[in-house]
Design a protein around this motif. Structure first.
Motif, PDB file in Angstrom:
ATOM      1  N   GLN A  15      63.168 -34.650 -21.757  1.00 34.17           N
ATOM      2  CA  GLN A  15      64.116 -35.661 -22.232  1.00 34.17           C
ATOM      3  C   GLN A  15      63.367 -36.898 -22.739  1.00 34.17           C
ATOM      4  O   GLN A  15      63.711 -37.456 -23.782  1.00 34.17           O
ATOM      5  CB  GLN A  15      65.105 -36.055 -21.124  1.00 34.17           C
ATOM      6  N   ARG A  46      49.943 -46.828  -7.744  1.00 30.12           N
ATOM      7  CA  ARG A  46      48.648 -46.336  -7.241  1.00 30.12           C
ATOM      8  C   ARG A  46      47.710 -45.945  -8.371  1.00 30.12           C
ATOM      9  O   ARG A  46      46.534 -46.254  -8.335  1.00 30.12           O
ATOM     10  CB  ARG A  46      48.853 -45.144  -6.311  1.00 30.12           C
ATOM     11  N   THR A  47      48.255 -45.252  -9.363  1.00 29.55           N
ATOM     12  CA  THR A  47      47.409 -44.770 -10.463  1.00 29.55           C
ATOM     13  C   THR A  47      47.174 -45.853 -11.516  1.00 29.55           C
ATOM     14  O   THR A  47      46.205 -45.776 -12.264  1.00 29.55           O
ATOM     15  CB  THR A  47      48.097 -43.587 -11.180  1.00 29.55           C
ATOM     16  N   ARG A  51      54.267 -44.774 -16.613  1.00 25.75           N
ATOM     17  CA  ARG A  51      55.276 -43.812 -16.171  1.00 25.75           C
ATOM     18  C   ARG A  51      56.547 -44.053 -16.965  1.00 25.75           C
ATOM     19  O   ARG A  51      56.881 -45.207 -17.259  1.00 25.75           O
ATOM     20  CB  ARG A  51      55.582 -44.017 -14.684  1.00 25.75           C
ATOM     21  N   PRO A  54      63.805 -41.724 -17.202  1.00 24.48           N
ATOM     22  CA  PRO A  54      65.170 -41.857 -17.721  1.00 24.48           C
ATOM     23  C   PRO A  54      66.131 -42.205 -16.585  1.00 24.48           C
ATOM     24  O   PRO A  54      66.027 -41.646 -15.492  1.00 24.48           O
ATOM     25  CB  PRO A  54      65.491 -40.455 -18.276  1.00 24.48           C
ATOM     26  N   VAL A  67      69.605 -47.840 -10.975  1.00 22.71           N
ATOM     27  CA  VAL A  67      70.083 -47.315  -9.694  1.00 22.71           C
ATOM     28  C   VAL A  67      69.147 -46.209  -9.198  1.00 22.71           C
ATOM     29  O   VAL A  67      69.000 -45.169  -9.845  1.00 22.71           O
ATOM     30  CB  VAL A  67      71.527 -46.764  -9.859  1.00 22.71           C
ATOM     31  N   GLN A  70      68.534 -40.909  -7.272  1.00 21.99           N
ATOM     32  CA  GLN A  70      67.900 -39.593  -7.234  1.00 21.99           C
ATOM     33  C   GLN A  70      68.799 -38.561  -6.541  1.00 21.99           C
ATOM     34  O   GLN A  70      68.399 -37.895  -5.574  1.00 21.99           O
ATOM     35  CB  GLN A  70      66.540 -39.665  -6.542  1.00 21.99           C
ATOM     36  N   VAL A  78      60.081 -42.423  -6.447  1.00 25.73           N
ATOM     37  CA  VAL A  78      58.797 -43.126  -6.486  1.00 25.73           C
ATOM     38  C   VAL A  78      58.831 -44.327  -7.438  1.00 25.73           C
ATOM     39  O   VAL A  78      58.220 -45.361  -7.165  1.00 25.73           O
ATOM     40  CB  VAL A  78      57.672 -42.134  -6.869  1.00 25.73           C
ATOM     41  N   ASN A  82      57.198 -48.404  -7.651  1.00 24.21           N
ATOM     42  CA  ASN A  82      56.462 -48.963  -8.792  1.00 24.21           C
ATOM     43  C   ASN A  82      57.091 -50.278  -9.262  1.00 24.21           C
ATOM     44  O   ASN A  82      56.378 -51.251  -9.535  1.00 24.21           O
ATOM     45  CB  ASN A  82      56.436 -47.970  -9.954  1.00 24.21           C
ATOM     46  N   TYR A 125      77.463 -41.527  -8.658  1.00 23.70           N
ATOM     47  CA  TYR A 125      76.652 -42.401  -7.787  1.00 23.70           C
ATOM     48  C   TYR A 125      77.341 -42.586  -6.424  1.00 23.70           C
ATOM     49  O   TYR A 125      76.676 -42.681  -5.398  1.00 23.70           O
ATOM     50  CB  TYR A 125      76.468 -43.787  -8.413  1.00 23.70           C
TER      51      TYR A 125
HETATM   52  N1  F42 Z   1      67.225 -40.885 -11.255  1.00 23.91           N
HETATM   53  C1  F42 Z   1      67.774 -41.891 -10.587  1.00 23.91           C
HETATM   54  O1  F42 Z   1      67.299 -42.234  -9.495  1.00 23.91           O
HETATM   55  N2  F42 Z   1      68.859 -42.573 -11.096  1.00 23.91           N
HETATM   56  C2  F42 Z   1      69.422 -42.247 -12.292  1.00 23.91           C
HETATM   57  O2  F42 Z   1      70.348 -42.924 -12.736  1.00 23.91           O
HETATM   58  C3  F42 Z   1      68.848 -41.149 -13.028  1.00 23.91           C
HETATM   59  C4  F42 Z   1      69.359 -40.723 -14.267  1.00 23.91           C
HETATM   60  C5  F42 Z   1      68.696 -39.742 -14.993  1.00 23.91           C
HETATM   61  C6  F42 Z   1      69.136 -39.375 -16.286  1.00 23.91           C
HETATM   62  C7  F42 Z   1      68.445 -38.443 -17.029  1.00 23.91           C
HETATM   63  C8  F42 Z   1      67.290 -37.866 -16.491  1.00 23.91           C
HETATM   64  O3  F42 Z   1      66.585 -36.988 -17.257  1.00 23.91           O
HETATM   65  C9  F42 Z   1      66.837 -38.199 -15.237  1.00 23.91           C
HETATM   66  C10 F42 Z   1      67.534 -39.129 -14.451  1.00 23.91           C
HETATM   67  N3  F42 Z   1      67.096 -39.495 -13.187  1.00 23.91           N
HETATM   68  C11 F42 Z   1      67.715 -40.501 -12.483  1.00 23.91           C
HETATM   69  C12 F42 Z   1      65.881 -38.881 -12.604  1.00 23.91           C
HETATM   70  C13 F42 Z   1      64.714 -39.861 -12.789  1.00 23.91           C
HETATM   71  O4  F42 Z   1      64.329 -39.877 -14.138  1.00 23.91           O
HETATM   72  C14 F42 Z   1      63.483 -39.489 -11.930  1.00 23.91           C
HETATM   73  O5  F42 Z   1      62.964 -38.266 -12.381  1.00 23.91           O
HETATM   74  C15 F42 Z   1      63.853 -39.355 -10.476  1.00 23.91           C
HETATM   75  O6  F42 Z   1      64.503 -40.540 -10.040  1.00 23.91           O
HETATM   76  C16 F42 Z   1      62.605 -39.134  -9.649  1.00 23.91           C
HETATM   77  O7  F42 Z   1      61.735 -40.236  -9.845  1.00 23.91           O
HETATM   78  P1  F42 Z   1      60.283 -40.271  -9.226  1.00 23.91           P
HETATM   79  O8  F42 Z   1      59.649 -41.546  -9.646  1.00 23.91           O
HETATM   80  O9  F42 Z   1      60.345 -39.973  -7.757  1.00 23.91           O
HETATM   81  O10 F42 Z   1      59.637 -39.088 -10.044  1.00 23.91           O
HETATM   82  C17 F42 Z   1      58.888 -38.100  -9.449  1.00 23.91           C
HETATM   83  C18 F42 Z   1      59.403 -36.708  -9.745  1.00 23.91           C
HETATM   84  C19 F42 Z   1      57.554 -38.243 -10.095  1.00 23.91           C
HETATM   85  O11 F42 Z   1      57.386 -38.359 -11.278  1.00 23.91           O
HETATM   86  N4  F42 Z   1      56.637 -38.280  -9.237  1.00 23.91           N
HETATM   87  C20 F42 Z   1      55.285 -38.386  -9.667  1.00 23.91           C
HETATM   88  C21 F42 Z   1      54.526 -37.269  -9.064  1.00 23.91           C
HETATM   89  O12 F42 Z   1      53.482 -36.942  -9.651  1.00 23.91           O
HETATM   90  O13 F42 Z   1      55.009 -36.682  -8.065  1.00 23.91           O
HETATM   91  C22 F42 Z   1      54.720 -39.711  -9.199  1.00 23.91           C
HETATM   92  C23 F42 Z   1      55.182 -40.756 -10.096  1.00 23.91           C
HETATM   93  C24 F42 Z   1      54.560 -42.083  -9.769  1.00 23.91           C
HETATM   94  O14 F42 Z   1      55.105 -43.095 -10.207  1.00 23.91           O
HETATM   95  N5  F42 Z   1      53.434 -42.190  -9.044  1.00 23.91           N
HETATM   96  C25 F42 Z   1      52.861 -43.465  -8.677  1.00 23.91           C
HETATM   97  C26 F42 Z   1      51.681 -43.861  -9.500  1.00 23.91           C
HETATM   98  O15 F42 Z   1      50.911 -44.741  -9.045  1.00 23.91           O
HETATM   99  O16 F42 Z   1      51.543 -43.384 -10.635  1.00 23.91           O
HETATM  100  C27 F42 Z   1      52.519 -43.423  -7.203  1.00 23.91           C
HETATM  101  C28 F42 Z   1      53.522 -44.260  -6.498  1.00 23.91           C
HETATM  102  C29 F42 Z   1      53.559 -44.034  -5.001  1.00 23.91           C
HETATM  103  O17 F42 Z   1      53.983 -44.988  -4.323  1.00 23.91           O
HETATM  104  O18 F42 Z   1      53.207 -42.961  -4.520  1.00 23.91           O
END
Ligand code: F42
Length: 145
Positions: A15, A46-47, A51, A54, A67, A70, A78, A82, A125
């Motif tokens: 997306q 951390r990295t 990032r 959506p 919001v 998840q 995560v 950030n 939500y």
């Molecule tokens: N998520 C929501 O929470 N709310 C919404 O309204 C929402 C709408 C939405 C619409 C479309 C769509 O495609 C996705 C949507 N999502 C929504 C999902 C959203 O985009 C995220 O995918 C979801 O919230 C998960 O976010 P996340 O940050 O936990 O992502 C994970 C899967 C991810 O990418 N993790 C990475 C990984 O490698 O596992 C780490 C990412 C990261 O930021 N790492 C940090 C770094 O330093 O780079 C480390 C941070 C740390 O503290 O560990």
């Protein structure tokens, strides 16, 4: 220039790619719901990498409500960590891209008002909040320029 690390989830990464490569004219809604999505670019705490996340579009005037639902998962996404570490983001809403600053909304009355806007924009939500004991975090993104 920090490196961009895409989401490990295929549907999210795809997306982001479609949204950006089309200049904000395609991939701008959540799958079959047709509801609008914004793209938040932020920095990994951390990295230090770029990032891109959506999120559903929830507007409050010129501001946006972000919001951390998840799907009602037990842990905050995560990206919430950030944004707490570095509140400077870029927000793409279809063809418009703006530098914004986020703040987590702690004030109860303000949070209640924004939560109502969030549910109006994306009714599931409410169900996500019922699914989890954590309080879903809410950020307000305000223009920096
Ligand atoms: N998520 C929501 O929470 N709310 C919404 O309204 C929402 C709408 C939405 C619409 C479309 C769509 O495609 C996705 C949507 N999502 C929504 C999902 C959203 O985009 C995220 O995918 C979801 O919230 C998960 O976010 P996340 O940050 O936990 O992502 C994970 C899967 C991810 O990418 N993790 C990475 C990984 O490698 O596992 C780490 C990412 C990261 O930021 N790492 C940090 C770094 O330093 O780079 C480390 C941070 C740390 O503290 O560990």
């Amino acid at each position: 220039m920090p490196q961009y690390i895409p989401s490990p989830h295929d549907w999210v990464r795809e997306q982001v790619e479609l949204y950006e490569s089309s200049g904000g004219t395609k991939g701008t809604t959540l799958r079959d719901t047709g509801l609008p999505v914004v793209l938040v670019t932020h920095i990994g705490n951390r990295t230090g990498a770029i990032r891109k996340t959506p999120l559903m579009r929830v507007k409050d005037g010129n501001n946006y409500v972000l919001v951390g639902s998840q799907g009602g998962a037990p842990k905050d996404p995560v990206w919430v960590h950030n944004l707490r570490a570095d509140p400077q983001i870029e927000l793409r809403d279809e063809t418009a891209v703006r530098s914004m600053r986020v703040r987590e909304v702690e004030d109860e009355a303000e949070r209640n008002r924004l939560w109502e806007l969030a549910i109006a924009a994306y009714p599931p939500y409410a169900e996500y909040q019922e699914r989890t004991t954590r309080r879903i975090p809410i950020f307000l993104a305000e223009p920096r320029d």
